[in-house]
Design an enzyme around this catalytic site. Structure first.
Site, PDB file in Angstrom:
ATOM      1  N   HIS A   1       0.723  -1.158   0.033  1.00  0.00           N
ATOM      2  CA  HIS A   1       0.045  -0.010   0.079  1.00  0.00           C
ATOM      3  C   HIS A   1       0.815   1.125  -0.151  1.00  0.00           C
ATOM      4  O   HIS A   1       0.696   2.055  -0.652  1.00  0.00           O
ATOM      5  CB  HIS A   1      -1.079   0.047   1.438  1.00  0.00           C
ATOM      6  CG  HIS A   1      -1.823   1.393   1.261  1.00  0.00           C
ATOM      7  ND1 HIS A   1      -2.969   1.350   0.742  1.00  0.00           N
ATOM      8  CD2 HIS A   1      -1.515   2.487   1.987  1.00  0.00           C
ATOM      9  CE1 HIS A   1      -3.549   2.614   1.065  1.00  0.00           C
ATOM     10  NE2 HIS A   1      -2.686   2.992   2.098  1.00  0.00           N
ATOM     11  N   GLU A   2       1.946   1.239   0.819  1.00  0.00           N
ATOM     12  CA  GLU A   2       2.795   2.484   1.047  1.00  0.00           C
ATOM     13  C   GLU A   2       3.578   2.680  -0.181  1.00  0.00           C
ATOM     14  O   GLU A   2       3.887   3.839  -0.903  1.00  0.00           O
ATOM     15  CB  GLU A   2       3.583   2.282   2.213  1.00  0.00           C
ATOM     16  CG  GLU A   2       2.867   2.183   3.374  1.00  0.00           C
ATOM     17  CD  GLU A   2       2.068   3.974   3.475  1.00  0.00           C
ATOM     18  OE1 GLU A   2       2.415   4.704   3.130  1.00  0.00           O
ATOM     19  OE2 GLU A   2       0.590   3.655   4.059  1.00  0.00           O
TER      20      GLU A   2
ATOM     21  N   HIS B   1       1.434   4.304  -2.834  1.00  0.00           N
ATOM     22  CA  HIS B   1       1.429   5.564  -2.601  1.00  0.00           C
ATOM     23  C   HIS B   1       2.623   6.351  -3.176  1.00  0.00           C
ATOM     24  O   HIS B   1       2.414   7.315  -3.903  1.00  0.00           O
ATOM     25  CB  HIS B   1       1.340   6.039  -1.188  1.00  0.00           C
ATOM     26  CG  HIS B   1      -0.054   5.900  -0.391  1.00  0.00           C
ATOM     27  ND1 HIS B   1      -0.959   6.947  -0.714  1.00  0.00           N
ATOM     28  CD2 HIS B   1      -0.525   5.009   0.330  1.00  0.00           C
ATOM     29  CE1 HIS B   1      -2.134   6.540   0.101  1.00  0.00           C
ATOM     30  NE2 HIS B   1      -1.818   5.384   0.653  1.00  0.00           N
TER      31      HIS B   1
END
Length: 64
Positions: free
Chosen positions: A22-23, A26
């Protein structure tokens, strides 16, 4: 003892992988749209250790 090992393998490892992915996503999205901050900090990676922030990941949870 087996229940702790089972819990770590079944729950904790996938959660760490999901948060890391997820990071990294980003960071990829930010770089695509012109913000190289995550790229320059080395945060676009699937290595979970690169996403640890000394203040936000370690110090704040310890003080809470």
């Amino acid at each position: 003892m087996e229940s702790i090992i089972q819990t770590i393998t079944v729950i904790a490892l996938p959660v760490v992988f999901a948060i890391t992915l997820h990071e990294a996503a980003h960071g990829y999205a930010a770089r695509y749209f012109g913000d190289p901050t995550a790229y320059l900090a080395g945060r676009i990676s699937l290595n979970p250790l690169r996403h640890i922030d000394p203040i936000g990941t370690v110090a704040v949870p310890l003080f809470l």
